[in-house]
Design an enzyme around this catalytic site. Sequence first.
Site, mmCIF file in Angstrom:
data_model
loop_
_atom_site.group_PDB
_atom_site.id
_atom_site.type_symbol
_atom_site.label_atom_id
_atom_site.label_comp_id
_atom_site.label_asym_id
_atom_site.label_seq_id
_atom_site.Cartn_x
_atom_site.Cartn_y
_atom_site.Cartn_z
ATOM 1 N N HIS A 1 -3.536 -1.516 -2.459
ATOM 2 C CA HIS A 1 -4.529 -1.092 -3.442
ATOM 3 C C HIS A 1 -3.857 -0.248 -4.514
ATOM 4 O O HIS A 1 -2.680 0.109 -4.378
ATOM 5 C CB HIS A 1 -5.668 -0.293 -2.778
HETATM 6 P P1 TYD Z 1 -6.928 3.645 2.824
HETATM 7 O O1 TYD Z 1 -6.603 4.541 1.678
HETATM 8 O O2 TYD Z 1 -7.463 2.287 2.505
HETATM 9 O O3 TYD Z 1 -5.649 3.500 3.778
HETATM 10 P P2 TYD Z 1 -4.195 2.914 3.457
HETATM 11 O O4 TYD Z 1 -3.994 2.945 1.987
HETATM 12 O O5 TYD Z 1 -3.258 3.790 4.184
HETATM 13 O O6 TYD Z 1 -4.172 1.527 4.033
HETATM 14 O O7 TYD Z 1 -7.934 4.429 3.786
HETATM 15 C C1 TYD Z 1 -8.290 3.926 5.057
HETATM 16 C C2 TYD Z 1 -9.655 4.500 5.409
HETATM 17 O O8 TYD Z 1 -9.574 5.932 5.503
HETATM 18 C C3 TYD Z 1 -10.715 4.181 4.390
HETATM 19 O O9 TYD Z 1 -11.912 3.841 5.086
HETATM 20 C C4 TYD Z 1 -10.934 5.467 3.651
HETATM 21 C C5 TYD Z 1 -10.529 6.538 4.641
HETATM 22 N N1 TYD Z 1 -9.900 7.695 3.973
HETATM 23 C C6 TYD Z 1 -10.568 8.900 3.930
HETATM 24 O O10 TYD Z 1 -11.705 9.036 4.425
HETATM 25 N N2 TYD Z 1 -9.966 9.976 3.323
HETATM 26 C C7 TYD Z 1 -8.736 9.881 2.766
HETATM 27 O O11 TYD Z 1 -8.212 10.882 2.218
HETATM 28 C C8 TYD Z 1 -8.052 8.610 2.803
HETATM 29 C C9 TYD Z 1 -6.705 8.441 2.179
HETATM 30 C C10 TYD Z 1 -8.675 7.546 3.422
#
Ligand code: TYD
Length: 139
Positions: free
Chosen positions: A55
């Site tokens: 993303h």
């Molecule tokens: P995501 O940013 O998509 O993870 P990555 O980039 O590591 O694959 O986040 C995964 C899940 O965690 C998503 O449901 C959102 C949640 N999240 C939070 O609640 N707070 C945060 O600070 C972050 C980064 C993610």
Amino acid sequence: MNNHLVENPKIIELPKVLDKRGNLSFFENVNQIPFAIKRTYWIYDVPGGESRGGHAYHENEEFIVALSGSFDVILDDGIEKETYSLNRSYYGLYVPQLYWREMNNFSTNSLALIVSNTQFEENDYIRDYEVFLLIKNDK
Ligand code: TYD
């Protein structure tokens, strides 16, 4: 929009206080990294072969440190991809907004520390690569 100049991704070397008793490194607002920290999160217990990310963010900027172990961060500006291998706790990667980012190649027991300039906001995510390209080409 942010009120500071948007920079390029870069590896930042952090201060190291070497000591026979064990070493110490740090970063603080805003001496080592180019933004004020609003959030800290960490990624751990990543099973072998998994990747994270996939993303970009509209406004969020990040600074990523491999506190333990190693992993790769792949940054894509919509034209080309660059892989940054993080494997020392005194180096971090600054990621400006609007870079598609993936993280993979996590070693066993690796620990990724991430600080950012925004609180968590799902609306700030761009999770569709085609939409990301459209936004980039619009700039
Ligand atoms: P995501 O940013 O998509 O993870 P990555 O980039 O590591 O694959 O986040 C995964 C899940 O965690 C998503 O449901 C959102 C949640 N999240 C939070 O609640 N707070 C945060 O600070 C972050 C980064 C993610």
